[in-house]
Design an enzyme around this catalytic site. Structure first.
Site, mmCIF file in Angstrom:
data_model
loop_
_atom_site.group_PDB
_atom_site.id
_atom_site.type_symbol
_atom_site.label_atom_id
_atom_site.label_comp_id
_atom_site.label_asym_id
_atom_site.label_seq_id
_atom_site.Cartn_x
_atom_site.Cartn_y
_atom_site.Cartn_z
ATOM 1 N N ASP A 85 51.772 -56.601 -70.282
ATOM 2 C CA ASP A 85 53.063 -56.650 -69.982
ATOM 3 C C ASP A 85 53.395 -57.670 -68.642
ATOM 4 O OD1 ASP A 85 55.903 -56.164 -68.534
ATOM 5 O OD2 ASP A 85 55.353 -53.905 -68.560
ATOM 6 N N ASP A 114 64.702 -47.912 -68.748
ATOM 7 C CA ASP A 114 63.335 -48.719 -68.200
ATOM 8 C C ASP A 114 63.874 -49.188 -66.862
ATOM 9 O OD1 ASP A 114 61.699 -50.515 -67.384
ATOM 10 O OD2 ASP A 114 62.035 -52.167 -68.852
ATOM 11 N N GLU A 129 55.061 -46.857 -68.988
ATOM 12 C CA GLU A 129 55.725 -47.911 -69.689
ATOM 13 C C GLU A 129 54.970 -48.415 -70.814
ATOM 14 O OE1 GLU A 129 56.121 -50.773 -66.573
ATOM 15 O OE2 GLU A 129 57.658 -49.524 -65.597
ATOM 16 N N LYS A 137 61.604 -51.242 -56.701
ATOM 17 C CA LYS A 137 60.518 -50.621 -57.117
ATOM 18 C C LYS A 137 59.118 -50.881 -56.575
ATOM 19 C CE LYS A 137 58.545 -49.726 -61.888
ATOM 20 N NZ LYS A 137 58.843 -50.578 -63.295
HETATM 21 P P1 ADP Z 1 60.557 -56.660 -65.252
HETATM 22 O O1 ADP Z 1 59.900 -55.845 -66.211
HETATM 23 O O2 ADP Z 1 59.725 -56.948 -64.159
HETATM 24 O O3 ADP Z 1 61.624 -55.852 -64.946
HETATM 25 P P2 ADP Z 1 61.127 -58.168 -67.377
HETATM 26 O O4 ADP Z 1 60.453 -57.842 -68.347
HETATM 27 O O5 ADP Z 1 62.824 -57.926 -67.567
HETATM 28 O O6 ADP Z 1 61.003 -57.780 -66.235
HETATM 29 O O7 ADP Z 1 61.025 -59.890 -67.296
HETATM 30 C C1 ADP Z 1 61.881 -60.591 -66.568
HETATM 31 C C2 ADP Z 1 61.467 -62.056 -66.733
HETATM 32 O O8 ADP Z 1 61.182 -62.567 -67.945
HETATM 33 C C3 ADP Z 1 61.947 -63.229 -65.960
HETATM 34 O O9 ADP Z 1 61.205 -63.718 -65.168
HETATM 35 C C4 ADP Z 1 62.637 -63.990 -66.957
HETATM 36 O O10 ADP Z 1 62.888 -65.335 -66.580
HETATM 37 C C5 ADP Z 1 61.537 -64.045 -68.132
HETATM 38 N N1 ADP Z 1 62.047 -64.465 -69.358
HETATM 39 C C6 ADP Z 1 63.047 -63.884 -70.061
HETATM 40 N N2 ADP Z 1 63.196 -64.715 -71.331
HETATM 41 C C7 ADP Z 1 62.332 -65.521 -71.313
HETATM 42 C C8 ADP Z 1 61.901 -66.612 -72.285
HETATM 43 N N3 ADP Z 1 62.706 -66.706 -73.343
HETATM 44 N N4 ADP Z 1 60.887 -67.373 -71.829
HETATM 45 C C9 ADP Z 1 60.252 -67.025 -70.718
HETATM 46 N N5 ADP Z 1 60.461 -66.290 -69.790
HETATM 47 C C10 ADP Z 1 61.609 -65.623 -70.095
HETATM 48 MG MG MG Z 2 59.185 -54.246 -67.271
#
Ligand code: ADP
Ligand code: MG
Length: 618
Positions: free
Chosen positions: A211, A23, A187, A87
């Site tokens: 998402d 990913d 995705e 990205k």
């Molecule tokens: P991306 O797909 O954009 O790379 P992710 O799916 O990894 O991102 O999501 C990252 C986001 O999720 C960040 O903003 C992080 O703070 C948030 N996040 C992770 N855990 C939690 C949680 N327990 N509660 C709320 N937000 C969260």
């Molecule tokens: Mg993502």
């Protein structure tokens, strides 16, 4: 050559090269595999650390590259040298992103607005492909370190809305990182796979994949049937995500403390620290009602209730996107059978509850939303590796499949982009009297002449009982099964003689070759049509010559001298026209010969019939 590696961790021999699922996220990236023993997908991580690798690349003064958590620490202190959200730049020109330049705290080159963007760090320039390749290289090394085996093959995910340029850029980044990218997967499709959706042939479902990540929001409506995922619509907001929640908490705390935003900007270290605290508060409040923390001796407090009030407008925006996505797909919320939660920000209870209420059903949230996309990519990788035999290959044929017919023409049986599994059949006949065998040559490609396509296999159907030309009925059938294996069968229907061959349809065809073959078919489309017409005319001419010849031999006694000479002349003219490159000329000569021979052919037929009648006793 099959590689055999020994997995030091398990001590077992790995016959097959490992294929990882990746990913490549805007905020976080990670790599997953199917566990060789449990057969379950798992995200790879070192002991006691997170599986998530922040998608951040830092360059020091000497050009050394750091990726991940260590690079993230430089985000606020060295913004010029620290690249995040690469990205967002994939496959884009400066024109595409000029509305959002304030978002990037590093230098995005703007001198050539039409061409693909680059970022400048010090005196060096990096393309988004370069930057993504650094992240992928880090993931590859991580995986190799954890698995103690070389990792050279991967499936990488991209948003469903990525266009060809962006997908290609992602592939290129993989290649640059030393990875053979076997497949680019959407995705939302990967996320669905992680819930086991699409793994059963009979299944038909309409799925909403919601998402909400760090900086982007996507809603995708997918339809799954017969193991094929179709994206019905996508919608979203490329600048909405968890970062916005963090920023709203920071703003709230600054208001509480009476600190202006300018003051915050002036103190980068403080800004960094308070933002991290805000994220920690947000995460804490996903499971608790109250947050209390300390920063520089000051107390930072926020309740779940306050946070919900801050988040509500964002949630409303995402619901507006969901409404639009449904509208584009021509569906109502009740038409959705499954709602899949993806992205770290869907851990926020308010988000989950609101989305569940909107769709009127419980959401699927049991798979870790940070890891789900990588886990699904690993499942896809496993299917490609052929380890999961019960599962359909969720694929379409990249090139047309067909057989060679008279004159070296490609007769397409299964056109390119057909869903698999698939089958097709067609009947052919013999060309010569008493022909006892028929060569079946299987080709792959888009060109009209088989010589320009790729030969996959060849076999002979033998033992056809002697019959006049045109009488045998040979049915050739193509079947691509769920594993992508093509089975070609030829059967003479009158006698039942048959022959079968198994062909690996996509045998080591690289992406470059594939692309070249497709491009060639477009470049040569015009001349291909002309060649096909010429070849068809020649075949028709040759067949007519042959039947006329036979007829004359048999019936010469019944023909006048004039008729014989006239026919011979017309045959000669046709023979000559076949050697030339003019299909219209051939057609004319075919017609002339037909016109001459038709009357006496009819006459002889009538005679034959009346003779036959005479002989019969009534
Ligand atoms: P991306 O797909 O954009 O790379 P992710 O799916 O990894 O991102 O999501 C990252 C986001 O999720 C960040 O903003 C992080 O703070 C948030 N996040 C992770 N855990 C939690 C949680 N327990 N509660 C709320 N937000 C969260
Ligand atoms: Mg993502």
């Amino acid at each position: 050559m099959a590689k055999i590696a020994i997995n030091i961790a398990t001590g077992s021999l790995q016959q097959q090269e490992i294929i990882v699922g990746i990913d490549l996220g805007t905020t976080n990236s990670l790599v997953a595999i199917i566990h060789p023993e449990t057969k379950m997908p798992i995200a790879l991580k070192e002991h006691n650390s997170s599986s998530l690798v922040p998608s951040v690349v830092h360059f020091d003064a000497y050009g050394n590259v750091t990726v991940g958590e260590a690079a993230k620490n430089f985000l606020l202190t060295e913004p010029q040298n620290t690249i995040f959200s690469a990205k967002r730049l994939m496959g884009k020109s400066y024109n595409d992103i000029k509305e959002n330049t304030s978002f990037f705290s590093y230098k995005v080159i703007d001198d050539n607005t039409q061409s693909l963007v680059k970022v400048q760090v010090g005196n060096k320039f990096y393309s988004p492909v370069d930057l993504s390749s650094f992240i992928l290289k880090e993931l590859k090394q991580r995986a190799e370190h954890i698995l103690k085996t070389p990792v050279n093959k991967a499936v990488i995910t991209v948003p469903a809305y990525f266009n060809d340029a962006q997908r290609q850029a992602t592939r290129d980044a993989g290649k640059l990182a030393g990875l053979d990218v076997l497949r680019i997967v959407n995705e939302p499709t990967a996320a669905s796979l992680a819930y086991g959706l699409g793994l059963h042939k009979e299944e038909e479902k309409t799925i909403a994949v919601y998402d909400l990540g760090g900086g982007t929001f996507d809603i995708s409506i997918l339809k799954i049937s017969n193991g094929i995922f179709e994206v019905l619509s996508t919608n979203g907001d490329t600048y909405l995500g968890g970062d916005d929640i963090d920023n709203s908490i920071v703003k709230y705390w600054l208001q509480q403390a009476g600190i202006s935003e300018d003051e915050l900007k002036a103190n980068k270290e403080f800004a960094q620290a308070i933002r991290l605290k805000a994220e920690a508060a947000k995460i804490h409040l996903s499971n608790n009602d109250h947050f209390e923390g300390m920063l520089n001796g000051d107390k930072l407090i926020i309740t779940k209730e306050t946070l919900q009030a801050l988040i509500q407008p964002m949630v409303d925006k995402t619901i507006a996107s969901c409404i639009n996505a449904l509208k584009d797909a021509g569906l109502k919320p009740k038409d959705i059978n499954v709602v899949v939660m993806v992205g770290g920000s869907t851990r926020v209870p308010l988000v989950k509850e609101s989305i569940s209420k909107f769709f009127g059903r419980p959401v699927n949230d049991t798979v870790n939303p940070d890891e789900i996309v990588a886990l699904g990519a690993a499942i896809q990788a496993d299917i490609l590796a052929g380890n999961n035999k019960e599962v359909l290959l969720l694929d379409i044929t990249p090139l047309s499949l067909g057989i060679e017919t008279m004159g070296g023409l490609m007769d397409v049986m299964i056109p390119r982009n057909s869903k698999i599994p698939n089958k097709a059949s067609r009947q052919y006949t013999t060309y010569k009297d008493g022909q006892s065998g028929m060569k079946i040559s299987v080709f792959q490609g888009e060109r009209d002449m088989v010589k320009d396509n790729r030969k996959l296999a060849e076999f002979n159907l033998t033992g056809i009982p002697g019959m006049p030309a045109g009488l045998p009925k040979v049915e050739v059938s193509f079947l691509i099964n769920a594993d992508g294996i093509l089975v070609v069968k030829a059967k003479e229907l009158r006698s039942g003689v048959e022959q079968t061959i198994e062909v690996k349809a996509q045998q080591d065809l690289s992406d470059e070759e594939l692309e070249k073959m497709l491009l060639d078919s477009i470049t040569h489309a015009k001349e291909d049509i002309a060649t096909r017409a010429l070849v068809e005319a020649r075949t028709e001419g040759e067949q007519l010559l042959e039947t006329t010849e036979k007829f004359i031999q048999k019936n010469a006694a019944h023909l006048t001298k004039e008729e014989l000479m006239e026919t011979a002349a017309a045959m000669q003219a046709l023979q000559l026209s076949i050697t030339m490159e003019d299909k219209d000329l051939i057609h004319t000569k075919v017609e002339t010969l037909n016109d001459i021979s038709r009357p006496f052919a009819e006459r002889i037929m009538d005679q034959a019939i009346s003779t036959a009648m005479k002989g019969k006793a009534v």
